[in-house]
Design an enzyme around this catalytic site. Structure first.
Site, PDB file in Angstrom:
ATOM      1  N   ASP A 180       1.012  -1.032   0.223  1.00  0.00           N
ATOM      2  CA  ASP A 180       0.118   0.009   0.163  1.00  0.00           C
ATOM      3  C   ASP A 180       1.323   1.576  -0.059  1.00  0.00           C
ATOM      4  OD1 ASP A 180      -2.631   1.879   0.269  1.00  0.00           O
ATOM      5  OD2 ASP A 180      -3.555   0.531   1.538  1.00  0.00           O
ATOM      6  N   GLU A 229     -10.599   6.940   4.247  1.00  0.00           N
ATOM      7  CA  GLU A 229     -10.043   6.657   4.844  1.00  0.00           C
ATOM      8  C   GLU A 229     -10.064   6.696   6.320  1.00  0.00           C
ATOM      9  OE1 GLU A 229      -5.556   5.723   3.353  1.00  0.00           O
ATOM     10  OE2 GLU A 229      -6.838   5.700   1.277  1.00  0.00           O
TER      11      GLU A 229
HETATM   12  C1  BGC Z   1      -5.512   3.173   0.720  1.00  0.00           C
HETATM   13  C2  BGC Z   1      -5.545   2.116  -0.883  1.00  0.00           C
HETATM   14  C3  BGC Z   1      -5.481   2.586  -2.200  1.00  0.00           C
HETATM   15  C4  BGC Z   1      -3.834   2.911  -2.238  1.00  0.00           C
HETATM   16  C5  BGC Z   1      -4.378   4.128  -4.133  1.00  0.00           C
HETATM   17  C6  BGC Z   1      -4.312   3.549   0.205  1.00  0.00           C
HETATM   18  O1  BGC Z   1      -4.320   4.769   0.737  1.00  0.00           O
HETATM   19  O2  BGC Z   1      -5.015   2.500   1.680  1.00  0.00           O
HETATM   20  O3  BGC Z   1      -6.549   1.278  -0.584  1.00  0.00           O
HETATM   21  O4  BGC Z   1      -5.401   1.924  -3.360  1.00  0.00           O
HETATM   22  O5  BGC Z   1      -3.824   4.032  -1.315  1.00  0.00           O
HETATM   23  O6  BGC Z   1      -4.624   4.730  -4.181  1.00  0.00           O
END
Ligand code: BGC
Length: 765
Positions: free
Chosen positions: A307, A521
């Site tokens: 990630d 998030e």
């Molecule tokens: C998230 C992921 C996402 C990635 C790319 C991260 O902050 O946890 O779920 O796919 O960003 O955007």
């Protein structure tokens, strides 16, 4: 499946519409191989082409393949950038204009391929999670928790199929979706990205979403799927994103892993790693997670992507290692194949520092060449599966043809997700009502019905996606003589109380659209499930006026607790996307009888977390001895969802009723006669639940074993047969810290359907 052999039992009609074959497995092959069971590791067989490429590539090319950067990092001189870093993957749209995006990526591909000694194209990844939500004009589907409420995994597949076509048409090859994280804690800002708190329901949805994205086109997968975030991400101990999870192995194995296994069994090409730590170890550094469990137990053969900046997080967030170089060593060694190092904003963790660390680590022997070759093999095999060696380019013409389609599907999914939480007979409203007041913060707010990850990480910005708001939907459905009055209020402000009071007094019906604004998030972490004060005050006002009123909620989680005491009727609309307002209007005004069921428990407040249906006994119900303020009964239980008509059940059967333990993989038939005994047509979801009565270890209170859906006219009746594999009830036997292999424990399993309290027994011996 409809059983036509039961006509002799007084079946009075046929089912008008069936959405799926009623089966209890994840698709036949996965069910038979046991998506919950421990599987042997399969040997990876790279193609000749991939083997040859790995043999010929320089170390810099290999490190390049293991690098993912944001497209906006590629500066004014793409050729020089590609020559220097050789990135195996780019991510993030350069523009929201579909046609322009296709053209931009085509141009970048030209530069990248020219700079790559072996003409290997990059794979372009993007977060297209509920439709191709980065593109102007794209149809936005409900977020996953709403799709979960339909209990119909075909929707997950069909929305992903449409998304997949739009991905490839706009130059992108890979989506970081679906989320396989099981719902546990609604305080967590990513709750809505998951399908359900039940591993069976979530697994079926994940598997179909993977199949939809990875549909075959011209002999290749049209887009790659990512099951994320591996694993244990969704249970941060205090509800905040990317904070430590503490999960007993039994829960981890039995509850968290199945949706990942289902996605992997469905063919998912990639897995993204959990940014958090589990039991004290960051997932990105865990060999146990990324090798023993992911590869050896679940049999994953694809590519593992990190990630966002997670090597850096190992240093700065988890305080696990002293510097990023050591994090790179641990992460690559543990099994990360590609590092997402998208932005240069963090000085100690740029594409430059990452590649330098990795080169040094290989040259010093701290990371073996075998591990590098293994990672590069996984990356190249992924590209091969997508047909990128044949043609990585988009046909920009197709972009304008496809983006913005599938609105009817978006409407169907949103409609079937609508969950009637409460109704004293107030709903449905009469479309010929004299005056209807439409109020609340989300009555006409596009951002609030979309949620996060919609034309922006934290939600809609200046450009709006196509949308029918509840106000639009209601105007479109009521009679010509009905007056629709709109009196908006704020999410956190209610400074027009007098105007709302007056409008409500003058109206014959009130629809209050409440809930949350968009978030993603950590920005969505909360510590109360109550609605904001302003909205509670709005409901208090409506209650005191007394005009028939109903609440509709746009929310990413079970939001609202005591507010339901003052709402005679309430509908959970989730984050329904483009067609949400049409679906809301159809349900509120009775064109459609709601059929959604909660895919999660609706707790009475944060004080009773984690309250999920699949905990061990005793049930968290008030005993009558506790004062009402500390009652542990949830506001609405898992699977709850009312209808405008009434469905009754009779004659529950389980066949066979005894099964040798060794045959737990075989199907049992759970059947029940379902009658629409009300006076309206309606769809009805019939979940089958199981609970082992006693045994060596406690059994979760309820687990979903299978599901079917029927559509019945008043007086119509049908026998529903759900074929279920008991295998999915397998648990980790043994004492408190056991890590034994999954096993279906012998015992008596109580089998029940829907809300009916009748039980039949299945004995496993
Ligand atoms: C998230 C992921 C996402 C990635 C790319 C991260 O902050 O946890 O779920 O796919 O960003 O955007």
């Amino acid at each position: 499946m409809v059983d036509n052999t039961f006509q002799d039992e007084g079946r009075t009609g046929t089912s008008r519409r069936r959405f799926m074959e009623a089966t209890g497995g994840i698709g036949l092959s996965a069910a038979l191989s046991g998506y919950l069971s421990d599987e042997p590791r399969r040997e990876k067989r790279p193609s000749e082409r991939v083997r040859a490429l790995v043999g010929e590539m320089s170390l810099q090319e290999k490190i390049g393949q293991m690098t993912q950067v944001a497209a906006y990092e590629v500066d004014d001189d793409p050729k020089a950038f590609f020559e220097r870093y050789q990135p195996g993957s780019l991510m993030y749209a350069t523009t929201a204009d579909p046609l322009q995006l296709a053209e931009d990526i085509n141009e970048l591909l030209d530069a990248a391929i020219e700079a790559q000694p072996h003409d290997v194209p990059f794979v372009f990844g993007i977060d297209a999670v509920h439709g191709n939500n980065n593109l102007d004009g794209a149809t936005i589907f409900p977020h996953n928790h709403g799709v979960g409420a339909t209990w119909n995994e075909e929707y997950a597949r069909r929305m992903a199929e449409h998304t997949s076509k739009t991905l490839r048409a706009t130059g992108t090859h890979w989506t970081f979706s679906p989320v396989a994280d099981i719902q546990r804690d609604p305080r967590w800002g990513r709750f809505y990205e998951g399908f359900s708190e039940d591993p069976y329901l979530a697994s079926r949805m994940v598997a179909e979403k993977v199949r939809g994205y990875e549909r075959t086109e011209n002999g290749y997968k049209s887009a790659g799927a990512t099951v994320k975030h591996f694993a244990g991400y969704s249970e941060p101990r205090h509800g905040d994103d990317r904070t430590p999870a503490l999960i007993p192995y039994r829960t981890f194995r039995h509850t968290h892993l199945p949706p990942f296994h289902a996605g992997i069994s469905a063919g998912a090409e990639t897995v993204m790693v959990n940014s958090g730590s589990v039991n004290g170890v960051p997932a990105h550094a865990s060999e146990e997670l990324l090798q023993t469990i992911l590869r050896d137990t679940l049999g994953f053969e694809g590519m593992v992507v990190s990630d966002w900046h997670d090597f850096y997080r190992m240093v700065e967030v988890h305080e696990y290692v002293a510097d990023v170089k050591d994090a790179v060593r641990l992460g690559i060694d543990a099994g990360i194949d590609m590092y997402m190092v998208p932005a240069a904003g963090i000085e100690s963790d740029t594409v430059d520092t990452y590649q330098r660390h990795l080169r040094n680590l290989v040259e010093s022997g701290e990371i073996s060449m075998d591990r590098i070759d293994d990672a590069v093999t996984n990356v190249l095999a992924f590209k091969e599966a997508l047909g990128l060696f044949e043609n990585p380019y988009a046909d920009p013409q197709r972009a304008s043809e496809i983006v913005g389609g599938a609105r009817e599907l978006a409407y169907e999914i949103a409609t079937d997700s609508m969950t009637l939480l409460k109704n004293d007979g107030t709903l449905p409203f009469d479309p010929k009502v004299g005056t209807v007041l439409v109020t609340g913060p989300s009555a006409d707010d596009v951002a609030n019905m979309m949620g996060g990850w919609t034309l922006g990480w934290q939600g809609v910005g200046e450009t709006l996606p196509p949308a029918v708001t509840p106000l639009d939907g209601i105007k479109g459905i009521v009679s010509d003589s009905t007056e629709v009055v709109h009196e908006p209020t704020g999410l956190y402000t209610f400074d027009n109380e007098a105007a709302v009071r007056k409008a409500a007094s003058d109206a014959d019906a009130v629809v209050a659209v409440l809930g949350e604004g968009p978030y993603a998030e950590e920005h969505g972490d909360i510590d109360t499930l109550g609605l904001p004060d302003a909205q509670r005050e709005l409901v208090r006002t409506l209650d005191s006026v007394g005009t028939p009123h109903a609440g509709v909620l746009f929310a990413g989680r079970p939001r609202g607790t005591r507010v339901f005491d003052r709402l005679p009727a309430a509908v959970m609309a989730y984050l329904p996307g483009t067609m949400g307002g049409a679906a809301v209007a159809d349900v509120v005004f009775g064109n459609v009888s709601p059929s959604g069921r909660l895919p999660f428990t609706w707790p009475a407040g944060t004080g009773q977390l984690l309250n999920v249906h699949n905990l061990y006994p005793p049930e968290l119900f008030g005993t009558g001895e506790t004062p009402p303020t500390s009652t542990q009964e949830p506001t609405f239980p898992f699977g709850h969802g009312l209808s405008y008509t009434e469905f009754t059940y009779a004659d529950l059967r389980v066949e066979p009723s005894t099964l040798p333990e060794a045959s737990a993989n075989e199907r049992i038939n759970v059947s029940v006669r379902v009658t629409n005994s009300g006076d309206r047509s309606g769809d009805h979801v019939i979940p089958v639940y199981a609970h082992r009565r006693h045994g060596a270890i406690a059994s979760p209170m309820t687990e979903v074993l299978g599901v079917d859906r029927v559509s019945l006219d008043p007086g119509e009746s049908t026998r529903v047969i759900v074929k279920a594999s008991v295998n999915q009830l397998a648990t980790v036997p043994g004492d408190v810290f056991s890590k034994s292999k999954l096993r279906v424990l012998p015992g008596d399993y109580a089998i029940s359907v829907g809300e009916w309290d009748e039980e039949q027994t299945l004995t496993v011996r």
